[in-house]
Design an enzyme around this catalytic site. Structure first.
Site, PDB file in Angstrom:
ATOM      1  N   GLY A  94      -1.463  16.478   4.894  1.00 33.58           N
ATOM      2  CA  GLY A  94      -0.266  15.648   4.949  1.00 33.58           C
ATOM      3  C   GLY A  94      -0.314  14.615   6.047  1.00 33.58           C
ATOM      4  O   GLY A  94       0.619  13.825   6.198  1.00 33.58           O
ATOM      5  N   LYS A 132      -4.934  20.280  17.738  1.00 30.03           N
ATOM      6  CA  LYS A 132      -3.599  19.788  18.088  1.00 30.03           C
ATOM      7  C   LYS A 132      -2.741  20.985  18.496  1.00 30.03           C
ATOM      8  O   LYS A 132      -2.840  22.070  17.920  1.00 30.03           O
ATOM      9  CB  LYS A 132      -2.969  19.066  16.897  1.00 30.03           C
ATOM     10  CG  LYS A 132      -3.763  17.824  16.458  1.00 30.03           C
ATOM     11  CD  LYS A 132      -3.035  17.020  15.395  1.00 30.03           C
ATOM     12  CE  LYS A 132      -2.680  17.848  14.184  1.00 30.03           C
ATOM     13  NZ  LYS A 132      -3.881  18.455  13.535  1.00 30.03           N
ATOM     14  N   ASP A 160      -2.345  26.354  14.619  1.00 30.97           N
ATOM     15  CA  ASP A 160      -3.675  25.776  14.839  1.00 30.97           C
ATOM     16  C   ASP A 160      -4.374  26.447  16.013  1.00 30.97           C
ATOM     17  O   ASP A 160      -5.571  26.777  15.936  1.00 30.97           O
ATOM     18  CB  ASP A 160      -3.551  24.273  15.099  1.00 30.97           C
ATOM     19  CG  ASP A 160      -3.163  23.503  13.855  1.00 30.97           C
ATOM     20  OD1 ASP A 160      -3.300  24.050  12.752  1.00 30.97           O
ATOM     21  OD2 ASP A 160      -2.714  22.347  13.981  1.00 30.97           O
ATOM     22  N   HIS A 176       5.222  16.829  11.424  1.00 32.27           N
ATOM     23  CA  HIS A 176       5.383  17.809  10.357  1.00 32.27           C
ATOM     24  C   HIS A 176       6.741  17.691   9.678  1.00 32.27           C
ATOM     25  O   HIS A 176       7.256  18.656   9.130  1.00 32.27           O
ATOM     26  CB  HIS A 176       5.191  19.225  10.907  1.00 32.27           C
ATOM     27  CG  HIS A 176       3.805  19.485  11.380  1.00 32.27           C
ATOM     28  ND1 HIS A 176       3.469  19.502  12.719  1.00 32.27           N
ATOM     29  CD2 HIS A 176       2.650  19.706  10.700  1.00 32.27           C
ATOM     30  CE1 HIS A 176       2.176  19.742  12.842  1.00 32.27           C
ATOM     31  NE2 HIS A 176       1.655  19.860  11.630  1.00 32.27           N
ATOM     32  N   GLY A 188      15.273 -11.067  -4.928  1.00 30.02           N
ATOM     33  CA  GLY A 188      16.436 -10.923  -4.064  1.00 30.02           C
ATOM     34  C   GLY A 188      16.406 -11.706  -2.776  1.00 30.02           C
ATOM     35  O   GLY A 188      17.256 -11.497  -1.915  1.00 30.02           O
ATOM     36  N   SER A 220      11.407 -21.782  -4.143  1.00 30.79           N
ATOM     37  CA  SER A 220      12.508 -22.704  -3.893  1.00 30.79           C
ATOM     38  C   SER A 220      12.112 -23.835  -2.954  1.00 30.79           C
ATOM     39  O   SER A 220      12.428 -25.005  -3.205  1.00 30.79           O
ATOM     40  CB  SER A 220      13.704 -21.950  -3.312  1.00 30.79           C
ATOM     41  OG  SER A 220      14.112 -20.919  -4.181  1.00 30.79           O
ATOM     42  N   THR A 276      16.229 -22.243 -15.711  1.00 30.60           N
ATOM     43  CA  THR A 276      15.774 -22.528 -14.357  1.00 30.60           C
ATOM     44  C   THR A 276      16.797 -23.436 -13.677  1.00 30.60           C
ATOM     45  O   THR A 276      17.818 -23.802 -14.277  1.00 30.60           O
ATOM     46  CB  THR A 276      14.408 -23.237 -14.354  1.00 30.60           C
ATOM     47  OG1 THR A 276      14.582 -24.570 -14.856  1.00 30.60           O
ATOM     48  CG2 THR A 276      13.393 -22.483 -15.213  1.00 30.60           C
ATOM     49  N   ASP A 286      21.392 -17.593 -13.863  1.00 28.82           N
ATOM     50  CA  ASP A 286      20.136 -17.816 -13.143  1.00 28.82           C
ATOM     51  C   ASP A 286      20.426 -18.219 -11.699  1.00 28.82           C
ATOM     52  O   ASP A 286      21.236 -19.121 -11.449  1.00 28.82           O
ATOM     53  CB  ASP A 286      19.322 -18.912 -13.829  1.00 28.82           C
ATOM     54  CG  ASP A 286      18.038 -19.211 -13.091  1.00 28.82           C
ATOM     55  OD1 ASP A 286      17.121 -18.377 -13.151  1.00 28.82           O
ATOM     56  OD2 ASP A 286      17.971 -20.263 -12.420  1.00 28.82           O
ATOM     57  N   GLY A 324      18.537 -19.711  -9.419  1.00 28.11           N
ATOM     58  CA  GLY A 324      18.107 -21.056  -9.064  1.00 28.11           C
ATOM     59  C   GLY A 324      19.082 -22.105  -9.554  1.00 28.11           C
ATOM     60  O   GLY A 324      19.383 -23.075  -8.857  1.00 28.11           O
TER      61      GLY A 324
END
Length: 549
Positions: free
Chosen positions: A56, A105, A110, A219, A391, A434, A483, A545, A547
């Site tokens: 992980g 670690k 561990d 973790h 967006g 744009s 458009t 639209d 635009g």
């Protein structure tokens, strides 16, 4: 939960199989989840450097198996220590006469499993030493230094130990270098959310909006403190402050920096963090000789970052620079001494000798009113663009508004200067589609107007039409393609027609605006034929639209 996996029980083994399938310098033990160097049998003259832990944290630890770094990486289940037998199998597979160094670690599981495996290997006659990394400074005021967690700074210890081993040193020398590195590295992290363990299927914790976890491990656990969301620069300053205090770094000391993503943090965010970290360290007169940015030790898909610093001397720097072929260590970390900036050449080719139709103050007022309206429209434009695009149109228009406001007084001396100046400003301020469209239209209109003997109502209507035609030429769109031209073309046609029949300029323009609004409204029922919306087909219907709006 959405993850591209098969059975959660098999994720670790299948991940390791995928790694060796694409890395010819790595091999996988047949009956244990251990990645080893493919050339081990030919190169057992070195001290074997072995690390690992729960899975992980990719690319840790298998991504660091290669010449000059790790000889073997042991993989437990997700966030779970590997078993003693698995660690022992890694030692047996990789250790030669010089033995093995285990880099661990500082987590209980561990330490226990690697420690017991080391003891069993010694009983078999294999020399084994252990170095525990405890670099997490978030726990500075909570636990003793030897009880801190081991996190991303462990990668620096891997790198230095592997280089010393590759140089032919004996086991105790390699251990001393690794321990020295561990004693001089510190790390602290921050999370913007939790991660999702495949076998659990839901986030480990929930964060309220605008709150973050400061000082977490790797973790999926919560941090030491929950604080309000802060800008990137403030977060970096907090993390660096804790690290510098803990390592007692002073002016003119040499360091290496690791900017680490925790799993789902984008490259964009990591670069922003790196920018501030390097700037802040230089402000503090701390030398940054090397820096690495990327995912080095993650927490599956956690959004967040950690920063690690290691104090350098000539020896540590030499070992960090030692060449490796591990798949996850792909950069030498060298950075420029200062940010390289090249001045942009600016040329203004539009010139005009005709007189202005409107006074300078009026032109500026018009432009500032436009800027106001663009900003007011931001929520609507963002909503419309999100429905059928990416967006970003609303915020792009706000950037355009700011660019208009920033223009100097010389921009408003004439209509030609105004159109040219706004076109140049939008070209620089607005990216995506744009910006080029607006700049092309305005610059074409400016050039057309500059070529006329005087600025008249007819000249303005003709310049408007020229600008709209330029937009059509650039994008290849036509009427009813859904458009911005579905607003612009009707406006240009009405404007020219009304001026031609003698209607006063402002009245003609009001009719042009009405035609544009009507054209934009009609796009709700048009199938998109160009742009991102064209990918949606009928799903774009019912929404105007962006635009055109």
């Amino acid at each position: 939960m959405r993850k591209v996996i098969n059975d959660p029980i098999n994720v670790v083994r299948e991940m390791l199989e995928g790694l060796v399938d694409i890395n010819p310098n790595q091999a996988l033990l047949d009956s244990e989840n251990v990645i080893v160097r493919a050339d081990l049998e030919k190169n057992k003259a070195e001290v074997a450097i072995i690390s690992g832990g729960g899975s992980g944290h990719e690319p840790a630890h298998a991504g660091y198996v290669g010449k000059g770094m790790l000889h073997a990486a042991v993989a437990g289940d997700v966030f779970t220590s590997p078993s003693t037998d698995t660690v022992l199998a890694a030692i047996r597979a990789s250790a030669g006469a010089k033995g093995a160094l285990l880099i661990v670690k500082n987590y209980t599981g561990d330490r226990l499993n690697f420690g017991l495996a080391a003891e069993l290997a010694r009983a078999e006659g294999i020399p084994v030493e252990v170095v525990v990394v405890a670099d997490d400074v978030a726990l500075r005021d909570t636990v003793l230094p030897e009880r801190r967690r081991g996190i991303a700074g462990t990668v620096f210890v891997h790198k230095i130990a592997g280089a010393v081993a590759a140089g032919g040193a004996d086991l105790l020398t390699v251990k001393q270098a690794a321990q020295d590195a561990a004693n001089n590295v510190a790390t602290m992290g921050v999370a913007l959310g939790s991660c999702t363990i495949p076998a659990v299927g839901k986030p480990g914790f929930e964060l309220p909006e605008n709150e973050i976890e400061l000082g977490l491990g790797i973790h999926g656990e919560k941090g030491v403190e929950r604080i309000a969301q802060k800008p990137a620069d403030e977060l970096v300053d907090i993390l660096l402050g804790k690290i510098i205090l803990d390592l007692n770094i002073t002016e003119n000391e040499r360091t290496a920096l690791l900017v680490n993503g925790l799993g789902s943090t984008t490259a964009m965010e990591l670069s922003i963090v790196a920018r501030r970290a390097i700037t802040k360290l230089r402000e503090l007169k701390i030398t940054v000789e090397r820096a690495w940015v990327g995912n080095f030790m993650t927490a599956i898909d956690m959004p967040g970052i950690s920063l690690s610093l290691i104090k350098l001397n000539d020896e540590r720097l030499f070992h960090l620079d030692f060449p490796v072929d591990a798949p996850a260590w792909i950069s030498d970390g060298k950075i420029p001494g200062v940010r390289n900036i090249v001045l942009t050449q600016i040329i203004n080719n539009v010139q005009s000798e005709n007189s202005a139709l409107f006074p300078q103050g009026h032109l500026k007022e018009l432009a500032l009113n436009i800027a106001d309206e663009l900003e007011k429209a931001e929520p609507l434009l963002t909503k419309l663009d999100s429905a059928a695009g990416d967006g970003d149109l609303g915020i792009s228009m706000c950037r355009g508004a700011a660019a208009i406001r920033a223009l100097p007084d010389s921009a408003w001396t004439s209509e030609v200067s105004m159109l040219n100046s706004i076109g140049e400003a939008l070209r620089k301020a607005i990216a995506g589609s744009s910006g080029p469209f607006y700049a092309t239209g305005l610059l074409r209109a400016s050039r057309y107007l500059a070529a006329q003997p005087e600025v008249t109502s007819s000249a303005l209507s003709e310049a408007f039409a020229a600008g709209v035609n330029a937009v059509a030429e650039l994008g290849g769109a036509k009427l009813n393609d859904r458009t911005m031209l579905d607003a612009l073309l009707p406006a240009a046609n009405i404007f020219s027609a009304e001026i031609s029949r003698g209607l006063p300029l402002c009245e003609a323009f009001e009719k042009a605006v009405a035609a544009a609004e009507d054209g934009a409204k009609k796009t709700e029922q048009m199938l998109p034929k160009l742009g991102r919306a064209s990918y949606l087909g009928e799903r774009a219907l019912g929404v105007q639209d962006a635009g055109a709006a």
